[in-house]
Design an enzyme around this catalytic site. Structure first.
Site, mmCIF file in Angstrom:
data_model
loop_
_atom_site.group_PDB
_atom_site.id
_atom_site.type_symbol
_atom_site.label_atom_id
_atom_site.label_comp_id
_atom_site.label_asym_id
_atom_site.label_seq_id
_atom_site.Cartn_x
_atom_site.Cartn_y
_atom_site.Cartn_z
ATOM 1 N N CYS A 1 38.577 32.538 44.259
ATOM 2 C CA CYS A 1 40.012 32.834 44.085
ATOM 3 C C CYS A 1 40.554 33.497 45.351
ATOM 4 O O CYS A 1 41.690 33.244 45.766
ATOM 5 C CB CYS A 1 40.237 33.753 42.889
ATOM 6 S SG CYS A 1 39.412 33.222 41.374
ATOM 7 N N CYS B 1 37.130 37.737 42.759
ATOM 8 C CA CYS B 1 36.450 36.434 42.707
ATOM 9 C C CYS B 1 36.576 35.788 44.078
ATOM 10 O O CYS B 1 37.686 35.578 44.568
ATOM 11 C CB CYS B 1 37.120 35.569 41.638
ATOM 12 S SG CYS B 1 36.801 33.806 41.777
#
Length: 434
Positions: free
Chosen positions: A363, A360
């Site tokens: 992230c 991600c």
């Protein structure tokens, strides 16, 4: 079922401090000022390469969820002072090919330094920059590196979870926290868990440095999980998205009963991380306090104002009454201590490299920033002698921080400070639910 956080109080292991002292200091004194600092132009723009391949396993699977995406900044939105300082600097040095090459090696994209200090960096050629670095350097000169506005890409719940996310944390804990393979960490994918008895017996028996390393990583993990629970996607309709605290998510990660006692331990490790990062801020004050140091964006009056706020925060950090005593680190036999410190550095460096495996992108951004920030904290704590020799005026030859490290240092501490503040918010919500 009301959440049980009763054991997240009192004394913090390996420290002279307690939870209540940190809560009062952070939530009412430091957090509001720090928040204001991080909203300024100097600290909101972070240059990062999110396209580096994972160095440990072949994995091209990227999160397809729209909340995983990161919106980079159009170049013209980044303040001119931040963008152009490195260009001007390398242009000035272009007549000196050797100096220029050295400047690149030292990462001279450093907009926070005066010309005097920039010249000092060029002279600082014999210093082995890699010897004090706890982070894998992000190649910010790469064409793939882009400026990101951190305020427009906040850390929050993205939906990134499951085997991919578990693989990242598992790799960090199992291969990089000094833990032997036969000692299973508590609640790790349900493998014959003994309630953590063997793990905590092992942890209690290792030296303070290895114990601290594990607690720092656990504290970082807890902090990230608090952010995801506090900024959860509560409503997603065509007209609006609503983000806010998700008590159920918080319970699953930290409730004493649901986590078989692990949740409160994780939260205590968050406070341990807070103390370590706060200690580094108190130690690095002389570097920022020099008249020649500037947080350069090109807006002179605003830059001076932000430097004053920064110094106010650092003096506040120094005034904290119950600091962590890092003198207990690497204090034994010199040869053994040097070997352990090098292991410590390499383990942490490996963790910063693992961040390029996070699927991600949002992230990955915040993972890279927070690990770089913690790496900078460690660099500061283990450079005390060099910081002590910084002259009041003139260049600092022995100890340097790049703009990347400065932005990561304060934003990473901002995340931990936010976690402590959000924890207070969850306590209040849960108290009202009873």
């Amino acid at each position: 079922m009301p959440i049980n956080l009763s054991s997240v109080t009192g004394h913090i292991d390996d420290c002279t401090c307690d939870v209540e002292t940190i809560d009062a200091f952070n939530n009412y004194k430091l957090f509001p000022r720090l928040n204001e600092l991080l909203e300024s132009d100097y600290f909101r723009y972070y240059k990062v390469n999110l396209k580096k391949p994972c160095p440990f396993w072949n994995d091209n699977s990227h999160c397809g969820i729209r909340d995983c995406a990161v919106k980079p900044c159009p170049t013209d939105e980044v303040p001119n002072g931040i963008r152009s300082a490195s260009y001007k600097y390398s242009e000035e040095a272009s007549n000196h090919a050797e100096e220029c090459e050295e400047a690149n090696r030292l990462g001279a994209v450093d907009e926070s330094l005066s010309k005097e200090t920039q010249r000092a960096m060029l002279q600082w050629t014999r210093h082995d920059d890699s010897s004090d670095s706890f982070c894998e350097a992000d190649d910010i000169h790469s064409p793939d590196a882009e400026y990101v506005d951190l305020l427009l890409n906040p850390e929050r719940y993205t939906g990134y979870k499951g085997p991919d996310a578990w693989k990242i944390w598992n790799s960090i804990y199992e291969e990089n926290c000094f833990k032997p393979q036969n000692v299973k960490r508590p609640l790790a994918s349900g493998r014959g868990d003994d309630g953590g008895h063997m793990f905590y017996k092992w942890l209690k028996g290792v030296c303070i440095e290895k114990r601290a390393f594990y607690k720092l990583i656990s504290g970082l993990h807890a902090s990230i999980n608090i952010h995801l629970s506090a900024r959860y996607l509560l409503q997603d309709t065509w007209s609006e998205k609503k983000w806010g605290p998700n008590v159920t998510e918080f319970q699953q990660r930290f409730d004493e009963v649901l986590t078989r006692g692990e949740g409160p331990r994780r939260l205590k490790n968050l406070y341990f991380l807070y103390l370590i990062e706060l200690r580094a801020l108190s130690k690095v004050l002389p570097f920022f306090d020099r008249p020649g140091f500037q947080l350069y964006t090109g807006n002179k009056s605003h830059d001076a104002e932000i430097k004053n706020l920064l110094l106010e925060i650092l003096h506040l950090a120094k005034s904290f009454p119950l600091h962590f005593d890092e003198n207990s680190f690497f204090a034994g036999n010199k040869k053994e201590a040097a070997k352990l410190k090098e292991e410590f550095r390499l383990h942490f460096k490996n963790i910063t490299r693992i961040m390029d495996c996070v699927g991600c992108f949002k992230c990955r951004l915040w993972g890279k920033l927070q690990t770089q920030g913690l790496g900078t904290v460690l660099k500061i704590l283990f450079s005390e002698n060099l910081i002590g020799k910084i002259p009041e005026s003139g260049p600092s030859y022995g100890f340097q921080l790049t703009r990347q490290e400065i932005v990561a240092l304060f934003n990473a501490f901002g995340r931990v400070s936010t976690s402590v503040r959000e924890l207070e918010n969850f306590r209040n919500i849960l108290r009202n639910m009873q």
